[in-house]
Design a protein around this motif. Sequence first.
Motif, mmCIF file in Angstrom:
data_model
loop_
_atom_site.group_PDB
_atom_site.id
_atom_site.type_symbol
_atom_site.label_atom_id
_atom_site.label_comp_id
_atom_site.label_asym_id
_atom_site.label_seq_id
_atom_site.Cartn_x
_atom_site.Cartn_y
_atom_site.Cartn_z
ATOM 1 N N HIS A 47 0.721 -1.146 0.069
ATOM 2 C CA HIS A 47 0.026 -0.074 0.014
ATOM 3 C C HIS A 47 0.768 1.194 0.076
ATOM 4 N N ALA A 48 0.268 2.340 -0.541
ATOM 5 C CA ALA A 48 0.798 3.596 -0.447
ATOM 6 C C ALA A 48 0.938 4.136 0.662
ATOM 7 N N GLN A 49 0.252 3.546 1.743
ATOM 8 C CA GLN A 49 -0.004 4.397 3.097
ATOM 9 C C GLN A 49 0.671 3.431 4.229
ATOM 10 N N ARG A 61 -0.294 -16.737 10.325
ATOM 11 C CA ARG A 61 1.160 -16.031 10.159
ATOM 12 C C ARG A 61 1.153 -14.616 9.347
ATOM 13 N N LEU A 62 1.745 -13.807 9.690
ATOM 14 C CA LEU A 62 1.917 -12.653 8.963
ATOM 15 C C LEU A 62 3.382 -12.411 8.479
ATOM 16 N N THR A 63 3.476 -12.287 7.040
ATOM 17 C CA THR A 63 4.899 -11.901 6.631
ATOM 18 C C THR A 63 5.018 -10.486 6.367
ATOM 19 N N VAL A 64 5.829 -9.339 6.736
ATOM 20 C CA VAL A 64 5.789 -8.167 6.379
ATOM 21 C C VAL A 64 7.568 -8.010 6.014
ATOM 22 N N GLY A 65 7.803 -7.695 4.848
ATOM 23 C CA GLY A 65 9.123 -7.765 4.313
ATOM 24 C C GLY A 65 9.567 -9.240 4.313
ATOM 25 N N ASP A 66 10.972 -9.027 5.207
ATOM 26 C CA ASP A 66 11.626 -10.343 5.299
ATOM 27 C C ASP A 66 11.301 -11.170 6.691
ATOM 28 N N GLU A 67 10.285 -10.490 7.567
ATOM 29 C CA GLU A 67 9.807 -10.948 8.810
ATOM 30 C C GLU A 67 8.585 -11.664 8.981
ATOM 31 N N ALA A 81 4.488 1.892 4.752
ATOM 32 C CA ALA A 81 3.925 2.147 3.464
ATOM 33 C C ALA A 81 5.044 1.623 2.389
ATOM 34 N N GLY A 82 4.485 0.681 1.416
ATOM 35 C CA GLY A 82 5.294 0.103 0.340
ATOM 36 C C GLY A 82 5.932 -1.111 0.740
ATOM 37 N N VAL A 83 5.895 -1.579 1.904
ATOM 38 C CA VAL A 83 6.601 -3.062 2.159
ATOM 39 C C VAL A 83 5.347 -3.873 1.777
ATOM 40 N N PRO A 84 5.939 -5.050 1.143
ATOM 41 C CA PRO A 84 5.063 -6.323 0.783
ATOM 42 C C PRO A 84 4.706 -6.974 2.117
ATOM 43 N N HIS A 85 3.474 -7.330 2.268
ATOM 44 C CA HIS A 85 2.864 -8.022 3.454
ATOM 45 C C HIS A 85 1.782 -9.029 3.227
ATOM 46 N N ARG A 86 1.594 -10.169 3.796
ATOM 47 C CA ARG A 86 0.439 -10.855 3.734
ATOM 48 C C ARG A 86 0.206 -11.772 4.931
ATOM 49 N N PHE A 87 -1.180 -12.162 4.974
ATOM 50 C CA PHE A 87 -1.401 -13.147 6.175
ATOM 51 C C PHE A 87 -1.465 -14.499 5.366
ATOM 52 N N HIS A 88 -0.999 -15.483 6.038
ATOM 53 C CA HIS A 88 -1.008 -16.742 5.413
ATOM 54 C C HIS A 88 -1.106 -17.888 6.683
ATOM 55 N N ASP A 89 -1.172 -19.118 6.296
ATOM 56 C CA ASP A 89 -1.245 -20.201 7.326
ATOM 57 C C ASP A 89 -2.194 -19.888 8.352
ATOM 58 N N ILE A 90 -3.366 -19.386 7.667
ATOM 59 C CA ILE A 90 -4.732 -19.060 8.662
ATOM 60 C C ILE A 90 -5.048 -20.288 9.369
ATOM 61 N N THR A 91 -5.168 -20.554 10.615
ATOM 62 C CA THR A 91 -5.644 -21.597 11.297
ATOM 63 C C THR A 91 -7.117 -21.358 11.920
ATOM 64 N N GLU A 92 -7.502 -20.234 12.132
ATOM 65 C CA GLU A 92 -8.758 -19.901 12.844
ATOM 66 C C GLU A 92 -9.461 -18.513 11.841
ATOM 67 N N GLU A 93 -10.583 -18.493 11.711
ATOM 68 C CA GLU A 93 -11.034 -17.433 11.099
ATOM 69 C C GLU A 93 -10.587 -16.198 11.489
ATOM 70 N N LEU A 97 -8.763 -5.609 12.259
ATOM 71 C CA LEU A 97 -9.065 -4.043 12.205
ATOM 72 C C LEU A 97 -7.968 -3.530 11.607
ATOM 73 N N VAL A 98 -7.983 -2.666 10.336
ATOM 74 C CA VAL A 98 -7.148 -2.102 9.767
ATOM 75 C C VAL A 98 -7.151 -0.546 9.737
ATOM 76 N N VAL A 99 -6.118 0.333 10.022
ATOM 77 C CA VAL A 99 -6.054 1.568 9.904
ATOM 78 C C VAL A 99 -4.979 2.099 9.093
ATOM 79 N N PHE A 100 -5.271 2.941 8.221
ATOM 80 C CA PHE A 100 -4.338 3.308 7.111
ATOM 81 C C PHE A 100 -4.394 5.110 7.363
ATOM 82 N N SER A 101 -2.940 5.594 7.406
ATOM 83 C CA SER A 101 -2.885 6.843 7.260
ATOM 84 C C SER A 101 -1.461 7.194 6.309
ATOM 85 N N PRO A 102 -1.883 8.307 5.364
ATOM 86 C CA PRO A 102 -3.093 8.877 5.317
ATOM 87 C C PRO A 102 -4.017 7.989 4.783
#
Length: 105
Positions: A47-49, A61-67, A81-93, A97-102
């Motif tokens: 994201h740009a924010q 599990r959540l990967t943000v950049g290399d972590e 902002a600008g860092v690749p990230h994703r949730f994975h290996d989801i074991t429970e629903e 809550l997501v907050v963006f600024s700007p």
Amino acid sequence: MRVFRLDDLEAERARGRGAYLRFLKERNISAGLFALSPGDTDPQTPHAQDEIYQVVSGRARLTVGDETTTVGRGSVVYVPAGVPHRFHDITEELRVLVVFSPPED
């Protein structure tokens, strides 16, 4: 003042049949509810924010950049902002809550 109830937001998100519901957009901030189920693929791209996640329920599990870390109810994560990230290996629903600024577009 605006007050939101997570149960109401989740019901609205589910009716829209999407993973994400933006429920607030103001001049300097926006917020949404993001949901993924076990087996889902997180479709996010960087994201740009700056972004803050607060896990309301679930586990993944959540990967943000290399972590990578395990997140669950009560976890709060900052994603620059600008860092690749994703949730994975989801074991429970997962409900986040997501907050963006700007605010997101």
